[in-house]
Design an enzyme around this catalytic site. Structure first.
Site, PDB file in Angstrom:
ATOM      1  N   LYS A   1       0.104   4.234  -0.387  1.00 52.90           N
ATOM      2  CA  LYS A   1      -0.550   5.461   0.111  1.00 52.90           C
ATOM      3  C   LYS A   1      -0.301   6.592  -0.904  1.00 52.90           C
ATOM      4  O   LYS A   1      -0.200   6.316  -2.109  1.00 52.90           O
ATOM      5  CB  LYS A   1      -0.064   5.787   1.528  1.00 52.90           C
ATOM      6  CG  LYS A   1      -0.170   4.538   2.436  1.00 52.90           C
ATOM      7  CD  LYS A   1       0.013   4.804   3.886  1.00 52.90           C
ATOM      8  CE  LYS A   1      -0.137   3.496   4.673  1.00 52.90           C
ATOM      9  NZ  LYS A   1      -0.049   3.671   6.105  1.00 52.90           N
TER      10      LYS A   1
ATOM     11  N   GLU B   1      -6.749   5.211   7.640  1.00 49.64           N
ATOM     12  CA  GLU B   1      -6.549   6.623   7.250  1.00 49.64           C
ATOM     13  C   GLU B   1      -7.802   7.160   6.564  1.00 49.64           C
ATOM     14  O   GLU B   1      -8.161   8.329   6.737  1.00 49.64           O
ATOM     15  CB  GLU B   1      -5.304   6.734   6.353  1.00 49.64           C
ATOM     16  CG  GLU B   1      -4.032   6.527   7.180  1.00 49.64           C
ATOM     17  CD  GLU B   1      -2.872   5.898   6.429  1.00 49.64           C
ATOM     18  OE1 GLU B   1      -2.885   5.871   5.191  1.00 49.64           O
ATOM     19  OE2 GLU B   1      -1.948   5.407   7.109  1.00 49.64           O
TER      20      GLU B   1
ATOM     21  N   GLY C   1       2.921   2.944  10.619  1.00 47.43           N
ATOM     22  CA  GLY C   1       3.881   4.017  10.384  1.00 47.43           C
ATOM     23  C   GLY C   1       4.651   4.441  11.626  1.00 47.43           C
ATOM     24  O   GLY C   1       5.312   5.477  11.634  1.00 47.43           O
TER      25      GLY C   1
ATOM     26  N   SER D   1       3.788  -1.572  10.289  1.00 42.45           N
ATOM     27  CA  SER D   1       5.238  -1.637  10.437  1.00 42.45           C
ATOM     28  C   SER D   1       5.834  -2.995  10.070  1.00 42.45           C
ATOM     29  O   SER D   1       6.820  -3.426  10.660  1.00 42.45           O
ATOM     30  CB  SER D   1       5.654  -1.213  11.856  1.00 42.45           C
ATOM     31  OG  SER D   1       5.282   0.138  12.098  1.00 42.45           O
TER      32      SER D   1
ATOM     33  N   GLU E   1      -5.065  -4.222  10.890  1.00 41.56           N
ATOM     34  CA  GLU E   1      -4.016  -3.215  11.060  1.00 41.56           C
ATOM     35  C   GLU E   1      -4.268  -2.432  12.348  1.00 41.56           C
ATOM     36  O   GLU E   1      -5.100  -1.517  12.364  1.00 41.56           O
ATOM     37  CB  GLU E   1      -4.022  -2.236   9.881  1.00 41.56           C
ATOM     38  CG  GLU E   1      -3.744  -2.885   8.545  1.00 41.56           C
ATOM     39  CD  GLU E   1      -3.185  -1.891   7.534  1.00 41.56           C
ATOM     40  OE1 GLU E   1      -2.157  -2.203   6.952  1.00 41.56           O
ATOM     41  OE2 GLU E   1      -3.768  -0.804   7.358  1.00 41.56           O
TER      42      GLU E   1
ATOM     43  N   HIS F   1      -9.422   1.550   4.885  1.00 39.21           N
ATOM     44  CA  HIS F   1      -8.146   1.747   5.579  1.00 39.21           C
ATOM     45  C   HIS F   1      -8.367   2.749   6.718  1.00 39.21           C
ATOM     46  O   HIS F   1      -9.171   3.677   6.590  1.00 39.21           O
ATOM     47  CB  HIS F   1      -7.085   2.266   4.594  1.00 39.21           C
ATOM     48  CG  HIS F   1      -5.714   2.246   5.181  1.00 39.21           C
ATOM     49  ND1 HIS F   1      -5.268   3.228   6.047  1.00 39.21           N
ATOM     50  CD2 HIS F   1      -4.697   1.355   5.070  1.00 39.21           C
ATOM     51  CE1 HIS F   1      -4.045   2.925   6.428  1.00 39.21           C
ATOM     52  NE2 HIS F   1      -3.669   1.799   5.853  1.00 39.21           N
TER      53      HIS F   1
ATOM     54  N   ASN G   1       0.878  -1.180   0.000  1.00 33.71           N
ATOM     55  CA  ASN G   1       0.000   0.000   0.000  1.00 33.71           C
ATOM     56  C   ASN G   1       0.912   1.226   0.000  1.00 33.71           C
ATOM     57  O   ASN G   1       1.464   1.590   1.029  1.00 33.71           O
ATOM     58  CB  ASN G   1      -0.907  -0.003   1.234  1.00 33.71           C
ATOM     59  CG  ASN G   1      -1.728   1.273   1.341  1.00 33.71           C
ATOM     60  OD1 ASN G   1      -1.793   2.066   0.396  1.00 33.71           O
ATOM     61  ND2 ASN G   1      -2.371   1.467   2.495  1.00 33.71           N
TER      62      ASN G   1
HETATM   63  P1  13P Z   1       3.258   0.863   7.636  1.00 35.69           P
HETATM   64  O1  13P Z   1       3.733  -0.454   7.078  1.00 35.69           O
HETATM   65  O2  13P Z   1       3.977   2.036   7.098  1.00 35.69           O
HETATM   66  O3  13P Z   1       3.162   0.821   9.119  1.00 35.69           O
HETATM   67  O4  13P Z   1       1.742   1.033   7.094  1.00 35.69           O
HETATM   68  C1  13P Z   1       0.852   0.008   7.285  1.00 35.69           C
HETATM   69  C2  13P Z   1      -0.376   0.303   6.506  1.00 35.69           C
HETATM   70  O5  13P Z   1      -1.137   1.200   6.854  1.00 35.69           O
HETATM   71  C3  13P Z   1      -0.613  -0.481   5.295  1.00 35.69           C
HETATM   72  O6  13P Z   1      -1.907  -0.290   4.819  1.00 35.69           O
END
Ligand code: 13P
Length: 254
Positions: free
Chosen positions: A12, A102, A178, A217, A172, A100, A10
């Site tokens: 983003k 976010e 992140g 992560s 997640e 997601h 992903n």
């Molecule tokens: P990270 O791997 O950067 O923590 O992000 C995870 C994520 O949100 C994948 O959709």
């Protein structure tokens, strides 16, 4: 029941389409065929790079699928700025990430909006990767299980057994996204077990077919232990998926 792992990138809101093309070329150089045989590998770039990524994947004959990071639930109409299922399908897109954290947090997506998007994905032949997960506060207050159960039940409401069997769920934990903090492999396994149990309550015949990823992560240093857990069927990778060397190592997990 053996489930084929699914490893998804992903990206983003990262990479121009030029950078996306370079990524795929570098990834191809790094990944060995065994990495692509053992799991379904999906790259989910921003909409602006879908076409470029799909074109390079096709011309290199790479066994990689392309996914969207979101979509609108209507197929067409006066919805300025939105992208629909038929538009994704026509580009050769096979998967779409929905719900997601976010999107839930910054764009006010609820379980209800996620649910209508999941149905729109199926209507258009796309496989949804439906994300769920708890905040740090919910975890600390002991609400992890009830939060993910609620999200799974409502985001995946009124689907047929056949649709549920195809759905990919991504667990997640929001506090692990992140932040460099990964859930321990055991914590991830435990919560993913809870998710499978609640799916079994509603769809007993197909719960064992549903692939459930861990995300938060994930990196080359922790992927092997995560993938060794019996209920973790893959990873949804953010930051580490931006680097072709790291993502290649992740899909070639031991
Ligand atoms: P990270 O791997 O950067 O923590 O992000 C995870 C994520 O949100 C994948 O959709």
């Amino acid at each position: 029941m053996s489930r084929k792992p699914i490893m998804a990138a992903n990206w983003k809101m990262n990479k121009t389409h030029i950078e996306a093309i370079h990524f795929v070329e570098e990834f191809r150089n790094r990944v060995e065929q065994k990495g692509l045989n053992r799991s379904d590998v999906v790259i989910c770039p921003p909409f602006t790079s879908l076409r470029s990524v799909q074109t390079v994947v096709d011309s290199e004959d790479l066994d990689v699928a392309v996914g969207g990071q979101n979509m609108y639930h209507e197929d067409a109409g006066a919805y300025t700025g939105e992208v629909s299922g038929p538009m994704l399908t026509k580009l050769g897109v096979k998967y779409v990430i929905l719900g997601h954290s976010e999107r839930r947090d910054y764009f006010q997506e609820s379980d209800e909006t996620v649910n209508i998007k999941v149905k729109a994905a199926f209507r258009n032949g796309l496989t949804p990767i439906c994300c769920v997960g708890e905040t740090l506060r919910e975890r600390e207050e002991g609400f992890t299980n009830s939060k993910v159960e609620w999200q799974v039940v409502h985001s995946l409401a009124n689907l047929t057994d056949e649709q549920i069997a195809r759905t990919v769920v991504a667990y997640e934990p929001i506090w692990a996204i992140g932040t460099g903090k990964t859930a321990t492999a055991q914590d991830a396994q435990d919560t993913i077990c809870v998710i499978r149990t609640v799916i079994r309550d509603h769809h007993p015949d197909v719960a064992d077919q549903v692939r459930i990823q861990y995300g938060g992560s994930v990196n080359p240093g922790n992927v092997d232990e995560l993938m060794a857990q019996p209920d973790i069927d893959g990873a949804l990778v953010g930051g580490a998926s931006l680097d072709p060397v790291q993502f290649a190592r992740i899909v070639m997990f031991e």
